[in-house]
Write a protein that holds these residues in place. Sequence first.
Motif, PDB file in Angstrom:
ATOM      1  N   UNK A   1     -15.202  18.372   7.567  1.00 62.26           N
ATOM      2  CA  UNK A   1     -13.832  18.727   7.214  1.00 62.26           C
ATOM      3  C   UNK A   1     -12.884  17.870   8.043  1.00 62.26           C
ATOM      4  N   UNK A   2     -11.867  17.298   7.418  1.00 56.07           N
ATOM      5  CA  UNK A   2     -10.901  16.507   8.174  1.00 56.07           C
ATOM      6  C   UNK A   2      -9.600  16.353   7.401  1.00 56.07           C
ATOM      7  N   UNK A   3      -8.508  16.305   8.137  1.00 56.92           N
ATOM      8  CA  UNK A   3      -7.224  15.926   7.543  1.00 56.92           C
ATOM      9  C   UNK A   3      -7.168  14.408   7.525  1.00 56.92           C
ATOM     10  N   UNK A   4      -6.921  13.845   6.366  1.00 56.77           N
ATOM     11  CA  UNK A   4      -7.026  12.388   6.251  1.00 56.77           C
ATOM     12  C   UNK A   4      -5.773  11.773   5.648  1.00 56.77           C
ATOM     13  N   UNK A   5      -5.662  10.466   5.805  1.00 55.39           N
ATOM     14  CA  UNK A   5      -4.657   9.673   5.104  1.00 55.39           C
ATOM     15  C   UNK A   5      -5.412   8.703   4.203  1.00 55.39           C
ATOM     16  N   UNK A   6      -4.993   8.604   2.966  1.00 60.43           N
ATOM     17  CA  UNK A   6      -5.676   7.747   2.011  1.00 60.43           C
ATOM     18  C   UNK A   6      -4.757   6.590   1.645  1.00 60.43           C
ATOM     19  N   UNK A   7      -5.266   5.380   1.807  1.00 57.64           N
ATOM     20  CA  UNK A   7      -4.461   4.199   1.466  1.00 57.64           C
ATOM     21  C   UNK A   7      -4.767   3.813   0.023  1.00 57.64           C
TER      22      UNK A   7
ATOM     23  N   UNK B   1       0.820  -1.211   0.000  1.00 57.03           N
ATOM     24  CA  UNK B   1       0.000   0.000   0.000  1.00 57.03           C
ATOM     25  C   UNK B   1       0.853   1.259   0.000  1.00 57.03           C
ATOM     26  N   UNK B   2       0.325   2.311  -0.576  1.00 57.49           N
ATOM     27  CA  UNK B   2       0.966   3.617  -0.518  1.00 57.49           C
ATOM     28  C   UNK B   2      -0.027   4.564   0.142  1.00 57.49           C
ATOM     29  N   UNK B   3       0.434   5.309   1.094  1.00 59.57           N
ATOM     30  CA  UNK B   3      -0.451   6.234   1.806  1.00 59.57           C
ATOM     31  C   UNK B   3      -0.183   7.663   1.358  1.00 59.57           C
ATOM     32  N   UNK B   4      -1.251   8.405   1.194  1.00 55.92           N
ATOM     33  CA  UNK B   4      -1.117   9.819   0.863  1.00 55.92           C
ATOM     34  C   UNK B   4      -1.852  10.653   1.902  1.00 55.92           C
ATOM     35  N   UNK B   5      -1.239  11.750   2.296  1.00 57.82           N
ATOM     36  CA  UNK B   5      -1.931  12.675   3.191  1.00 57.82           C
ATOM     37  C   UNK B   5      -2.781  13.599   2.339  1.00 57.82           C
ATOM     38  N   UNK B   6      -3.990  13.801   2.762  1.00 58.47           N
ATOM     39  CA  UNK B   6      -4.867  14.668   2.000  1.00 58.47           C
ATOM     40  C   UNK B   6      -5.859  15.330   2.954  1.00 58.47           C
ATOM     41  N   UNK B   7      -6.836  15.976   2.373  1.00 62.62           N
ATOM     42  CA  UNK B   7      -7.820  16.676   3.185  1.00 62.62           C
ATOM     43  C   UNK B   7      -9.198  16.404   2.617  1.00 62.62           C
TER      44      UNK B   7
END
Lengths: 1119, 443
Positions: free
Chosen positions: A104-110, A91-97
């Motif tokens: 509204x939330x700061x998220x990490x997307x796998x 998996x690669x994780x990306x930080x996003x919003x």
Amino acid sequence: MGTNRKYWKGLDELHQTPEFLENSKNEFPEELSVNEFLADEKLAEGSTGRRDFLKFLGFSVAAATLAACEAPVVKAVPYVVKPENVTPGMPTWYASTYYDGTSYASVLVKTREGRPIFIKGNKDFGVTHGTVNPRISASVLSLYDSERLQNPTIEGVKSSWGAFDSKVSKGLNETASNGKKIVLLSGTEISPSTQGIIQEFKTKFGGSTEIPKNEIALDENGEAIESETTVEEGNVVHIQYDTISFNGIRQANLESFGKAIIPDYDFSKAKTIVSVGADFMNSWLLSGQYTAQYALGRNPDAKWMNKHFHFESNMSISGSNADVRGMIKPSQQGEVLSILHKEIVGSALAGVANTLSENVVAKVKEAAKELKAQKGHSLLVCGSNEKAMQVVVNSINSALNNYTTTINLNNPVNLFQSQDDKMSELIKDMNAGNVGAIIMWNTNPVYSHANGESFKAGLEKVKLTVDISQYADETATNCKYVAAENHALESWNDFNPKMSHYAISQPTIRPLFETRSAAESLMTWAGISEYSGKDSTAYYDYMKVMWEKYGFPNQTKYATFKAYWDNTVHNSCDNEKSPVALAMPFNGNLNSAAKQIASIKGGDLEIIPYLKSSIGDGKMAGNPWLQEMPDAITKVTWDNYVTMSPVDMKASGYSEELGQESPSSVVTVTVGETTFKLPVFPQPGQTPGTVGIALGYGRGENGEKIGKSAYQTGEYGAFLEGNNGGKVSIGANAFPFLQAGDFAIGTISNANEVYNLACTQTHSTVMGRNSIVKETTLDIYKTQDAGAYNHQHTLHSGWNHDEKPISEFNLWDEHPVENVGHRWGMSIDLNSCIGCGSCLISCQAENNVPVVGKDEVRRGREMHWLRIDRYYASDIEPAVGTKGEGYKTEGFAGLQDASDDPMVVHMPMMCHHCNHAPCETVCPVAATTHSNEGLNMMAYNRCIGTRYCGNNCPYKVRRFNWFNYPSYRKFTEVNPAQDDLGRMVLNPDVVVRTRGVMEKCSFCVQKLQSTKLVAKKEQRAIVDGEISTACSEVCPTNAITVGDWNDTESKVRKSTTDKRAYQALEEIGIKPNVWYKVKVRNEKNDDLAALQVSHEAPAEHKDDTHGEESTGEEIHTGH
Amino acid sequence: MKMSKVLNIKTIKSLILMAFLLVFLGNKTYAADGESVFKANCAACHKIDKDFVGPALKGTQDRWEEKSSLDNLYKWIQNSQGLVEEGDAYAKKLFSKWGSVMPPQSVSNEEIDALFEYVEAGPTITPGGDSNGGDTVVIEDAGSQETSTWLWWVIGVMLLVVIFAVGGVKRELQNAALEQEDEEMRKSTGVMSSVRAYLWKNFNYSFFFGFIIVICGLVYGFKDLNTIGVFENYKPEQPIAYSHQLHAGKLEIECVYCHNSVEKSKHAGIPTVNVCMNCHKAVSEGSTTGTDEIAKIYEAAGFDASTMSYTGETKPIKWVKVHNLPDHVYFNHSQHVVVGDLDCKQCHGDMTKETVARVMTTADLNAVEDNEFKFTRPTLTMGWCIECHGQKEIDIQSDNAGGYYKEIHKRLLTDKKTYQKYLEDDKITVAELGGWECAKCHY
């Protein structure tokens, strides 16, 4: 036992109705699902005899065998050029919003091989402290919705972007040259870059070059500029409108402090929290942030634990977690504030009556006392959108000195800038034919505006109507031009949710369809750039320039812009320090506020629209995960209903029972001109004289294409047919009620119809097993020994009747390595769990849990591996075994009396991975076995579906896979895995189970294994905190702790040896690997204290106490 | 073994080969030196008869003799930039034409002579003459095998014909005998009824043989059923006739070079086209089918060999997956290769002798001498996995064990009884630490 309140799962259990008793015996319905397809009429008519059937059967077995011999040819297609950051299988994780207008939330997307498959909160960066609500978790599924718009359309006909853009541009130019108004209408736009584009758009088409409004809001003299802007408006205007408006707070702050803002609240600093109708853990403002902060103040072992008073009408998530909850009508909110004001500031609100019950008045006075006691560390919030109410709230908070601690006026929240008056004006303007063109994005006013019908009528009078939308929804179908929009996971964007905070969202997948982001569309029409197709970087470049120009110079961390940009994209945001809160003099006009409040008139029946944590404002009504998520309080899936007090229901003669065979009564709700029919649901804790109706339902009433799951399906999975042959939407649209304000006054009458609700709460019962939920008060917790609130079960053994704790007895040999290798354990703090349901959705996403549809849920066949039990408590302690007359007052029936205003406990329940698992011993094929790491394993391929394990499970957490959900026709309309696109959300590390097997929580064994592997590869021991499950990752309050129990220093080990730790049903000796922690309520409860303190009897009274609880608990061994 | 195979080669081919070998035997010393010089110094940028990064080497001496001088050629090779600075016209022209400097090569004049000797003679000695022979052998082998089965069929059919013919003759003779004795001629009854009559007449025999046939049928049927889902020897045709034998065997390219995610991910990874292009940008021809096959790589990568540039039009290669595990099995390559320290050969056999990928049979795997574990169950079945987990030892005590197993060891020491049980056979196996548990591979 006897240390607890009684809990029940629903009124059925409470009343012990015959249906309930019947159903409780049949938790796994006997009927074979085979009957269902054999009962098909066509089959019955057919002339196929049994002999033929056997022949066919024989043939198909042979054919299947032959077919099985053919090896299916599987293709493997590698990349031509492998992207550097993708390793197939990893998996690669990306930080996003995430921002959709309400959440509204700061998220990490796998992502896996380029497909986003899981969203969790970003615990390291951002203002939301790593919280996500169920909608944010589930949004990843909406990405793969094949019902999304796949191309731009002109009058419903597919078009190309080239043709589309030239027509829209031509239309805009014509409108501008004719001097007609161009309106840009959106939800609150918090993207600085998009605002820049809007400015350029305005310049191009003759709008005023005023600075965007949210910056005006920061200005010292908000009011003056506000009036100026209306003068300078020009030809192009940008109007922001939210489905749920918080304009009242802005207006009140303008009056009180000269700032039209929403301040930043800090619940973590509040020792006393009083909420008057504000569901701040679910739907009120930045609820994610508040939930995390609230949880920080709920630790009973810390120096202080916050005390939470809640006055509301519907049973909300926040209300269900309150220490003290008062039931009021929405029209009485002002009365509560008036008392608070009198007690705290010193003056009552002139003219405001007091119709509150004595009970509530006492609670309000207690709240006032606590607020005063915690002066400077308290917080009063109110859910009303009335300016007058909020002015009073400001006055009280000001008197409490809260503006330097819990409320920060210097860090305003930029979300929710709804301009309600401008929106009403716009509708008038449109209907008057004054608007030449309208461009909309991130909004759906035809559905969600209180006055949607007249907005729709107005649209017809606008020459150029453009909607930038992901779906051909209610508004889009009334527009000539529909610009297909990207899903948020496909686009770049930036956000400015709070004055001091900026964030970026990055695409995690290339647009699946011919869509583009709203910003990119606006850029094209404003002539800033030419659209070059899916891989266009126009907006990205624009953003980068903006950040270089404004963001980079205002920071000191990075020396070069490249470093700054790369880091910001990598982290999605930074943890800026927020400006210091400074108190400001309160300038509100309390007299006019009092007058205003006094003028609010209640009615016999007050209807309160509310937001569910699953459906929200209905943006994702087409998302099957959310539709099937049981509501946090009612546990009803797939439906909209009227929540009503059981007292009222009894008086009106509505059916209070709920279940497979006992349908709900349907009522006709009438408010002014609007009427609709909805089933009625008995909700303990609902203020009599009020009803609640969830918003976000009734979407796609004209059969718009907004996702399959927004429509009702029938018994065999096909869509129900409406009157005009179209699909039938779920529930009814309650947005028109918002027209009246916070609540509407209407009438309800019996429609003399019945309707089946699919509710998950009556399937599993608590009965008298009080060792499932344990609860105490802070007082008892602080002053008494653990025995008082956390009774330990003991057994007598040997000739001497030695008393030993249950944990020392073993039914079977222990597994050898259980205590030496790893032993995965979980601890769930009932004090932190608020029942929001994020864990349930993330579990579904991580473990490929199928969606089964309403009909199956009604049959008790929901597949969720994790459920959240919600128990209502009452103050009465029934004596066990009471019969006859006593039964009604002291037995089960006696609990009824206190059910009007119950306390609520939320309890996540999943497989407990018992070390002496009852399911394992009854499996005839050893499909479920125990691992030496303490896991209860399921080998699906070995399972033959006898369901013995499910029957033997004391927690009822095993789920039987009745159908082949990914292919059986019944689930075509609900299960996303039946769709090539929907399948892309599946987690490739977890198998998709086939029909006829039992499945259950695996403790996310795939995650445990991969964490172990990483440690092994790096040649190091597993670090505590590394281990996580899907549910623990997304828990906004960190209620769930997982880890290696054999690591004596681990958090989970410490948590489970805490004095609050207990195991549900510990007395049956199955040794689960899941611990709960006693819920500690910060309340004064004499009844409970009397029970618990007296129970903790000294040793000489041992016999007495045991006599009291001689319910089979006393097992003598060794004889 | 090899000798006997070589003897199978068609005589003409082998004669030609022998002739070639004899012809070049005399030149061998020079050519060999030249070849090594070429490979060591020139091959990166030059080809013998084709322009590459630099010009084709064939005819270089002639060109320099004509346009400059042979002495300058030595200088050019040993320090090209020097020659350009000296102002040699041809050197300048070459420099501007190819647009890059040829790096100075530390080679002696003799070596240069040898090099050009090799270059001028070289093209006829195709590298891989050996493998040419080998290839032929393989083809011959396959052919003869086919022939033999085909032969059996012919013989079988002929035998049948003979049996029927004999049967017919017998009946005719019998009829003739009956006719002679003036009895009624036998009715030509149906085949089935005559068979039935025959079987009835020889009931004991037919029962006995019938019984045996049924039992055999059952036994073989059961055996066959057991092979459902067993894909030993599965060797599907691939879109590109890739040869492991050439790449991994002859050229000794490490497995991990192409299957480069094997240490990182659950998948070993099929090399992406850009990995192929690392070498094949330079190597565009092969000795047998290579040229055609490499052209397929170019097509996939969107590479135009004539201009040495990428067109951007790519076409992914659709390989056929060979090692297919069922969905309900989780297998992780990195776990086995990095943590378990297994050699690829243990499960994939000796790929240096294979062309396209194949699921090796247990026999193949056991034939690899280095393999630590020998198998009895068919490849890629659960029994096969389990077998290895039962034997494979985990070193959890020594310092090499690393932090993870040290911690496990520390914990095991707290339960001496279990530890002793594990150590009964002096080793701690994967199975003992839980490698036979369902949820280690099924989730």
